[in-house]
Design a protein around this motif. Structure first.
Motif, PDB file in Angstrom:
ATOM      1  N   ASN A  98       0.851  -1.186   0.000  1.00  0.00           N
ATOM      2  CA  ASN A  98       0.000   0.000   0.000  1.00  0.00           C
ATOM      3  C   ASN A  98       0.890   1.241   0.000  1.00  0.00           C
ATOM      4  O   ASN A  98       1.363   1.679   1.042  1.00  0.00           O
ATOM      5  N   LEU A  99       1.130   1.793  -1.189  1.00  0.00           N
ATOM      6  CA  LEU A  99       2.087   2.874  -1.347  1.00  0.00           C
ATOM      7  C   LEU A  99       1.446   4.256  -1.314  1.00  0.00           C
ATOM      8  O   LEU A  99       2.080   5.252  -1.655  1.00  0.00           O
ATOM      9  N   SER A 100       0.189   4.338  -0.909  1.00  0.00           N
ATOM     10  CA  SER A 100      -0.513   5.621  -0.940  1.00  0.00           C
ATOM     11  C   SER A 100       0.106   6.646   0.005  1.00  0.00           C
ATOM     12  O   SER A 100       0.096   7.838  -0.273  1.00  0.00           O
ATOM     13  N   LYS A 101       0.660   6.168   1.131  1.00  0.00           N
ATOM     14  CA  LYS A 101       1.387   7.063   2.028  1.00  0.00           C
ATOM     15  C   LYS A 101       2.384   6.244   2.842  1.00  0.00           C
ATOM     16  O   LYS A 101       2.252   5.021   2.970  1.00  0.00           O
ATOM     17  N   SER A 102       3.368   6.915   3.396  1.00  0.00           N
ATOM     18  CA  SER A 102       4.411   6.214   4.137  1.00  0.00           C
ATOM     19  C   SER A 102       3.882   5.718   5.479  1.00  0.00           C
ATOM     20  O   SER A 102       2.991   6.319   6.089  1.00  0.00           O
ATOM     21  N   LEU A 103       4.444   4.597   5.937  1.00  0.00           N
ATOM     22  CA  LEU A 103       4.078   4.008   7.223  1.00  0.00           C
ATOM     23  C   LEU A 103       4.571   4.841   8.396  1.00  0.00           C
ATOM     24  O   LEU A 103       3.903   4.972   9.405  1.00  0.00           O
ATOM     25  N   ALA A 104       5.778   5.367   8.242  1.00  0.00           N
ATOM     26  CA  ALA A 104       6.403   6.110   9.333  1.00  0.00           C
ATOM     27  C   ALA A 104       7.458   7.047   8.765  1.00  0.00           C
ATOM     28  O   ALA A 104       7.935   6.861   7.638  1.00  0.00           O
ATOM     29  N   MET A 105       7.812   8.056   9.546  1.00  0.00           N
ATOM     30  CA  MET A 105       8.864   8.993   9.165  1.00  0.00           C
ATOM     31  C   MET A 105       9.870   9.083  10.310  1.00  0.00           C
ATOM     32  O   MET A 105       9.503   9.412  11.439  1.00  0.00           O
ATOM     33  N   LEU A 106      11.118   8.763  10.023  1.00  0.00           N
ATOM     34  CA  LEU A 106      12.191   8.804  11.015  1.00  0.00           C
ATOM     35  C   LEU A 106      13.033  10.044  10.752  1.00  0.00           C
ATOM     36  O   LEU A 106      13.426  10.299   9.612  1.00  0.00           O
ATOM     37  N   LYS A 107      13.343  10.772  11.802  1.00  0.00           N
ATOM     38  CA  LYS A 107      13.999  12.066  11.628  1.00  0.00           C
ATOM     39  C   LYS A 107      15.461  12.024  12.019  1.00  0.00           C
ATOM     40  O   LYS A 107      15.829  11.450  13.040  1.00  0.00           O
ATOM     41  N   GLY A 108      16.291  12.659  11.182  1.00  0.00           N
ATOM     42  CA  GLY A 108      17.689  12.850  11.526  1.00  0.00           C
ATOM     43  C   GLY A 108      17.855  14.119  12.347  1.00  0.00           C
ATOM     44  O   GLY A 108      16.890  14.844  12.600  1.00  0.00           O
ATOM     45  N   ASN A 109      19.100  14.397  12.734  1.00  0.00           N
ATOM     46  CA  ASN A 109      19.354  15.574  13.562  1.00  0.00           C
ATOM     47  C   ASN A 109      19.603  16.835  12.751  1.00  0.00           C
ATOM     48  O   ASN A 109      19.026  17.884  13.009  1.00  0.00           O
ATOM     49  N   MET A 110      20.482  16.709  11.737  1.00  0.00           N
ATOM     50  CA  MET A 110      20.937  17.917  11.042  1.00  0.00           C
ATOM     51  C   MET A 110      20.953  17.786   9.529  1.00  0.00           C
ATOM     52  O   MET A 110      20.604  18.722   8.825  1.00  0.00           O
ATOM     53  N   GLY A 111      21.381  16.620   9.031  1.00  0.00           N
ATOM     54  CA  GLY A 111      21.668  16.526   7.609  1.00  0.00           C
ATOM     55  C   GLY A 111      20.797  15.543   6.864  1.00  0.00           C
ATOM     56  O   GLY A 111      19.932  14.863   7.428  1.00  0.00           O
ATOM     57  N   ALA A 112      21.030  15.484   5.552  1.00  0.00           N
ATOM     58  CA  ALA A 112      20.326  14.539   4.689  1.00  0.00           C
ATOM     59  C   ALA A 112      20.604  13.111   5.149  1.00  0.00           C
ATOM     60  O   ALA A 112      21.631  12.828   5.772  1.00  0.00           O
ATOM     61  N   ILE A 113      19.683  12.205   4.843  1.00  0.00           N
ATOM     62  CA  ILE A 113      19.906  10.795   5.135  1.00  0.00           C
ATOM     63  C   ILE A 113      20.633  10.199   3.940  1.00  0.00           C
ATOM     64  O   ILE A 113      20.079  10.078   2.853  1.00  0.00           O
ATOM     65  N   ARG A 114      21.902   9.822   4.153  1.00  0.00           N
ATOM     66  CA  ARG A 114      22.778   9.428   3.048  1.00  0.00           C
ATOM     67  C   ARG A 114      22.993   7.931   2.932  1.00  0.00           C
ATOM     68  O   ARG A 114      23.454   7.456   1.899  1.00  0.00           O
ATOM     69  N   ALA A 115      22.714   7.180   3.983  1.00  0.00           N
ATOM     70  CA  ALA A 115      22.919   5.728   3.927  1.00  0.00           C
ATOM     71  C   ALA A 115      21.915   5.042   4.839  1.00  0.00           C
ATOM     72  O   ALA A 115      21.623   5.525   5.930  1.00  0.00           O
ATOM     73  N   LEU A 116      21.379   3.903   4.373  1.00  0.00           N
ATOM     74  CA  LEU A 116      20.421   3.098   5.128  1.00  0.00           C
ATOM     75  C   LEU A 116      20.791   1.637   5.010  1.00  0.00           C
ATOM     76  O   LEU A 116      21.140   1.168   3.929  1.00  0.00           O
ATOM     77  N   ARG A 117      20.710   0.895   6.118  1.00  0.00           N
ATOM     78  CA  ARG A 117      21.002  -0.535   6.101  1.00  0.00           C
ATOM     79  C   ARG A 117      20.108  -1.261   7.106  1.00  0.00           C
ATOM     80  O   ARG A 117      19.982  -0.831   8.250  1.00  0.00           O
ATOM     81  N   PHE A 118      19.515  -2.375   6.692  1.00  0.00           N
ATOM     82  CA  PHE A 118      18.824  -3.286   7.600  1.00  0.00           C
ATOM     83  C   PHE A 118      19.777  -4.416   7.987  1.00  0.00           C
ATOM     84  O   PHE A 118      20.633  -4.827   7.190  1.00  0.00           O
TER      85      PHE A 118
END
Length: 320
Positions: free
Chosen positions: A223-243
């Protein structure tokens, strides 16, 4: 360790004790058991590919500035600031294949992926500033697909089953693409700026995207109509993600100083913040989910940090 611009995919762990990282004009293999490094790829000198086949668009390269890299199943793939693609089998001498994927002036290779397609074949995917995504066969190095978009592609990631891939770049929207046909199957709307990172949960249901708006959004692929959650950084762009491979933790890196580790089982509410000093060159979990490696790209404090998972609570704990 040194890197330039805002590219943050320069660390790859293939085991709890084996990490590959970029250092100046070299890719190094660091053994945490032996506590020493070994050069596995030198791009300061001319690179001559060892694989010669009719019709294979391989070419010699010289003094490549590495922009991104990936390591999987004995294959090291690196991209360069002039559109270079370099492939080396770690159990064989020399570089098997290298080329410039494009002659476009703004040709930087922003991301590379090594993955299995839905048939099980090993593939290499490149994302470039010339608004194209290219797919190569990892055995023959022939280009088997090229998909064009309306904006520069900063990042791609392939779903665990190899059937879909996410495309992110100089747009507020993120696209879900059918890997076989190249058709758009989903359009993710919610971010406010350009996107730079994405990763799929191991179960293939959740996609995380990182953006210049300092947020990571989580999307349910059903269901791509809206995001499930939004996680916030402190200052900068989110440049890398890993599970982690077990899907328990999501690591999120800002351009400098902060790495956030979210507990997926808590609904991404519980979080450990790792506060370091310097630009972040990349993050990588070990395949057994027991260690997190963070690369720090700073002229004075450049280093590779290792954090080990503890089992008496839900967080990671530094070994330093």
């Amino acid at each position: 360790m040194s890197c330039t611009l805002q590219l943050r995919n320069l660390i790859w762990a293939t085991s709890k004790h084996d990490v590959y990282l970029m250092q100046n004009y070299s890719v190094m293999h660091w053994s945490s058991l032996l506590r020493r490094g070994k050069e596995v790829l030198n791009v300061a000198t001319p690179i001559v590919p060892t694989m010669k086949r009719p019709g294979l668009l391989s070419q010699s390269l010289s003094r490549v500035q590495i922009s991104t890299m990936a390591v999987k199943e004995n294959l090291l793939v690196a991209g360069g600031f002039q559109g270079e693609l370099i492939c080396r089998y770690l159990n064989q001498p020399g570089v098997a294949f290298c080329t410039k994927v494009t002659t476009d002036e703004n040709a930087i290779t922003n991301a590379v992926n090594i993955y299995h397609n839905h048939n099980g074949s090993l593939r290499i995917m490149t994302a470039n500033n010339d608004a194209a995504v290219r797919v190569y066969d990892a055995e023959s190095f022939a280009c088997v697909n090229c998909f064009s978009f309306d904006w520069s592609v900063n990042n791609t990631s392939v779903s665990p089953d190899g059937k879909l891939f996410a495309v992110l770049g100089d747009s507020t929207e993120c696209l879900i693409i059918d890997a076989s046909s190249g058709k758009i199957t989903g359009n993710l709307k919610g971010h406010l700026d350009y996107s730079f990172a994405s990763v799929w949960h191991p179960d293939g249901r959740i996609l995380a995207t990182g953006n210049q708006d300092t947020t990571c959004r989580l999307w349910d692929i059903r269901n791509l109509s809206k995001s499930l959650a939004m996680l916030k950084g402190n200052m900068g762009a989110i440049r890398a993600l890993r599970f982690t491979s077990d899907g328990r933790f999501l690591a999120m890196a800002e351009p400098a100083d902060f790495v956030h580790v979210f507990d997926a089982e808590s609904g991404y509410v519980k979080c450990q913040e790792i506060d370091i000093f310097g630009e972040i060159a990349g993050i990588s979990f070990s395949p057994d989910a027991e260690a997190l490696f963070v690369g720090v790209a700073d002229r004075t404090y450049g280093s590779l940090l290792e954090f080990n998972r503890t089992h008496y609570n839900c967080y990671l704990d530094s070994v330093f």
